[in-house]
Every structure is written in C-alpha cells, then in structure tokens.
Write a protein that holds these residues in place. Structure first.
Motif, short mmCIF file in Angstrom:
data_model
loop_
_atom_site.label_atom_id
_atom_site.label_comp_id
_atom_site.label_asym_id
_atom_site.label_seq_id
_atom_site.Cartn_x
_atom_site.Cartn_y
_atom_site.Cartn_z
N SER A 90 0.95 -1.09 -0.30
CA SER A 90 -0.49 -0.23 0.06
C SER A 90 1.29 1.01 0.28
O SER A 90 2.12 1.15 0.41
N LYS A 95 -5.91 5.88 -0.12
CA LYS A 95 -6.37 4.06 -0.56
C LYS A 95 -6.17 3.77 -2.29
O LYS A 95 -6.26 4.24 -2.67
N ARG A 98 -6.84 -3.07 -2.95
CA ARG A 98 -6.27 -4.33 -1.55
C ARG A 98 -5.21 -5.21 -3.05
O ARG A 98 -5.76 -5.30 -3.47
N THR B 14 -14.60 -2.20 -2.86
CA THR B 14 -13.42 -0.99 -3.64
C THR B 14 -14.13 -0.15 -4.01
O THR B 14 -12.96 1.40 -3.44
N THR B 17 -15.02 2.76 -2.31
CA THR B 17 -14.65 3.20 -0.82
C THR B 17 -13.60 3.93 -1.95
O THR B 17 -13.59 5.49 -1.45
N VAL B 18 -12.87 4.03 -2.36
CA VAL B 18 -11.71 4.58 -3.17
C VAL B 18 -12.44 5.58 -4.26
O VAL B 18 -12.02 6.34 -4.49
N HIS B 22 -9.61 8.59 -3.92
CA HIS B 22 -9.04 8.39 -4.80
C HIS B 22 -9.25 9.02 -5.70
O HIS B 22 -8.56 9.96 -6.53
#
Lengths: 147, 230
Positions: A90, A95, A98, B14, B17-18, B22
């Motif tokens: 990471s 963010k 994963r 993902t 949230t990203v 971002h």
C-alpha cells in the motif's frame, strides 16, 4: 425565497468544499510520507521485530522498480508459523485497494511470493509492505520505489 | 459462492470506497469540467455515457489481463498510450477552463468575434464542446485509460484471477467481471461530484464560472505536467 437562498448557499459551499478536497491531494508533497521511511530496500534487506520474532524482508531484482514483477522474500526467526505469511502492499496515506502478495515456503523459515508495486500518477514513490504473520502480528516496512 | 463472485463483491466495495477518495482526486477535475461545460444541456446522459465508456475500457482491460495473466507485460505496452491520455486530459481541462471563464476576453485585445475565445471555440469547440451527447461515450472510453493506482491494483487481481482459471474464455471473463464490478463501484462518487457541480452551476453561475475556470486551468496545467513526467 429565503429557503431557496439558503439551499443555494449550502450547495455552493458543498461544491467548493469538494473542489478544494479533490485538489489538495494532487498537490500534496512526498515530504510527510518520506519521513516515515524505515527501510533502505534499494540497497539491502530490512529487518524488524514483532515481540521477539525477527522478520527480514528482501525484494528482488534491484533496483526495486514499480510496474515490474518483483520477488518478495520473507525470513522468519524465532517463530513457528501455523499458516503462511502474507504481504499487503500500500501507499502510506493513500487508499489504493487491496494489493497482496501470497507466499510459499521455500525453506524452513523462508517464504517467497511474486508481486507488483504499481506506479501512482501523483509521483509519490514511498510504499509500504506490511508483513502479516498469522498468530504473531504484523510489521510494516516503508521504503522508496523507483518509477 | 465462487471465489470470483466473492472477489467481485470485494472489488465493488473497493471501487465505492476508493471512488470517494482517490478517484475524486484524479477524475474529479474532468467530471467537474464536463459538468460546467454542459451549460444548458441535460446533465444526466453525458455523465451516464461518460462513465459507461470508462467502465467499458476497464472491463476490456480486465479481460486482457485475465487472458495474458501478466499485469507487467500489458502495462508496459500501454504505458505510452496512458502518458498521452494523461497529457490529453490536461489539455482538455485547460481548454474547458478557457472556454468556461470570462478571463481571456478581459485580458485580450481581441474583444470582438475574431477574438481569442472565438479562436479557441473554433479550434477546440468540437473537442470540449462535444456537440453530440453520444460523444461522451468515446470520451469515457479514452479517459478510462488514464493511469490510476487503484485501477492498476484491480488489474493485478484480474491477471491473477485469469491465471487461476482454466481456459482462455474463462480467464477473459473472470478478469472482465472483476474490473466491471470495480468500475461500477467508482461511479457513485464521480456521479455525485458531477451532479453537484451541475447544480452549483445553475444557482451560482457567474461565481462558479469565474473561480471554476481559474481552478480548471491550474489543474489542467498540473495534469499536463504530470503527464510529461509520467
């Protein structure tokens, strides 16, 4: 009319809040995350401890570059793992989703896996590899990557 | 539930949230520029088409990653295209900013119809004005290639999923599905920002245009700079 003015004011504030919110990360410098670096992975393997367990991380080939297949090697001393370790890749403070490296045992206490460090268009080069040892804990190696 | 089903849900989350972190930072300027340049036109369909194009590119890239099973190989081959797209998006934002604000007309010696804005509108009007709503789909297709960390992360997962699946068709599909779900997950945040900009444009027109124009030009220059260095 009063309600309309209030609504328009709130929406305008929200708009500018989001505009600034999205602009700030783009201009943020690497200096804050750079101070977190605790591993010189470009030159040597790095070692850290988790309550008596010694964890050594090495990444090959060097120089460690983004967007290339990399081999991650973890050596564990003073611990008998019941399950395989795992590495989470990471960026500190960002963010990215994963990105994990699954590992296989190659010798007693030695584990290897293949992974990729991706290139962030922001230009930030500080990356973090968190080694998770099931039943023992986790430790983070923070290092610079070449783009 | 198969591992692909589980992963799809993981990457949908993902993406969501990203998206609010971002993606707003990277793609937000483009979406806001687009919203502010829509002027009096319907603002929903261009957004839907833009995101459909973007997610289509993600999905196809996911399929390619699944079939090849190698993120590094595909990424190295499209790197130059991505650099070009990053520079292009910067230029696009700059010209959207120029077209939107009253800045140039004030500083320009050309205040009549042969002025610099007319030059821009003629030269780049077809590009940033996008006369047809349908043109937002190919724009999304192209900007789906913008280099982006979270997109890369899910592409790595797509390549892995492809490697773990037997058969070329299954590998292609597994990669596609993961990227499709991720792409869908990123839509709400960008759609929200786009709609917010559109609403603000209607109620605070002149201020939004002036400040928005200035910010867009700055961000556009930043994008071009990043693109050159990428």
């Amino acid at each position: 009319m009063q309600l309309f003015k209030k609504t328009t004011a709130i929406l305008s504030i929200l708009f500018w809040f989001f505009t600034v919110y999205l602009a700030v990360p783009l201009f943020a410098s690497d200096s804050k995350t750079g101070a977190l670096i605790n591993c010189d992975i470009q030159h040597q393997p790095c070692t850290r401890q988790i309550s008596g367990t010694i964890v050594t991380l090495d990444i090959q080939p060097r120089p460690v570059k983004a967007m290339k297949d990399l081999i991650f090697e973890v050596q564990i001393k003073n611990a008998d793992l019941t399950r395989l370790p795992m590495i989470d890749l990471s960026m500190p403070g960002m963010k990215m989703g994963r990105n994990q490296v699954t590992m296989k045992m190659t010798a007693k206490g030695v584990y290897q896996g293949t992974g990729i460090i991706v290139r962030c268009p922001s230009g930030k080069t500080v990356w973090q590899a968190t080694v998770n040892l099931p039943g023992t804990g986790s430790t983070s190696f923070i290092f610079d990557v070449i783009y | 539930m198969s591992s692909i089903d589980t992963l799809s849900l993981v990457f949908l989350t993902t993406g969501f949230t990203v998206g609010f972190g971002h993606c707003i930072g990277m793609c937000g300027p483009i979406v806001i520029s687009m919203s502010l340049n829509l002027k009096t036109r319907n603002t929903i369909w261009p957004h839907i088409l833009y995101h459909a194009g973007r997610v289509t590119t993600y999905t196809l890239l996911g399929g390619i990653m699944g079939v090849t099973g190698s993120f590094a190989m595909v990424a190295s081959r499209i790197a130059l295209i991505q650099k070009g797209v990053l520079i292009f998006s910067g230029v696009l934002i700059i010209f959207m900013g120029v077209m939107m604000g009253p800045w140039l007309i004030k500083f320009s010696c050309f205040k009549n119809e042969t002025g610099i804005q007319t030059f821009f509108s003629r030269t780049f009007g077809s590009l940033v004005g996008l006369k047809s709503t349908l043109a937002f789909f190919p724009l999304g297709l192209m900007l789906g290639l913008l280099p982006c960390g979270p997109v890369y992360t899910v592409l790595i997962a797509s390549a892995r999923a492809g490697m773990e699946t037997a058969g070329m068709y299954q590998s292609f599909m597994s990669g596609m599905v993961l990227m499709l779900f991720f792409g869908i997950g990123t839509i709400p945040a960008l759609f929200f920002v786009g709609r917010l900009a559109g609403t603000a444009r209607f109620i605070r027109g002149p201020i939004i245009y002036k400040l928005g124009s200035f910010i867009m030009m700055g961000l556009g220059i930043y994008f071009v700079f990043k693109g050159i260095r990428y």
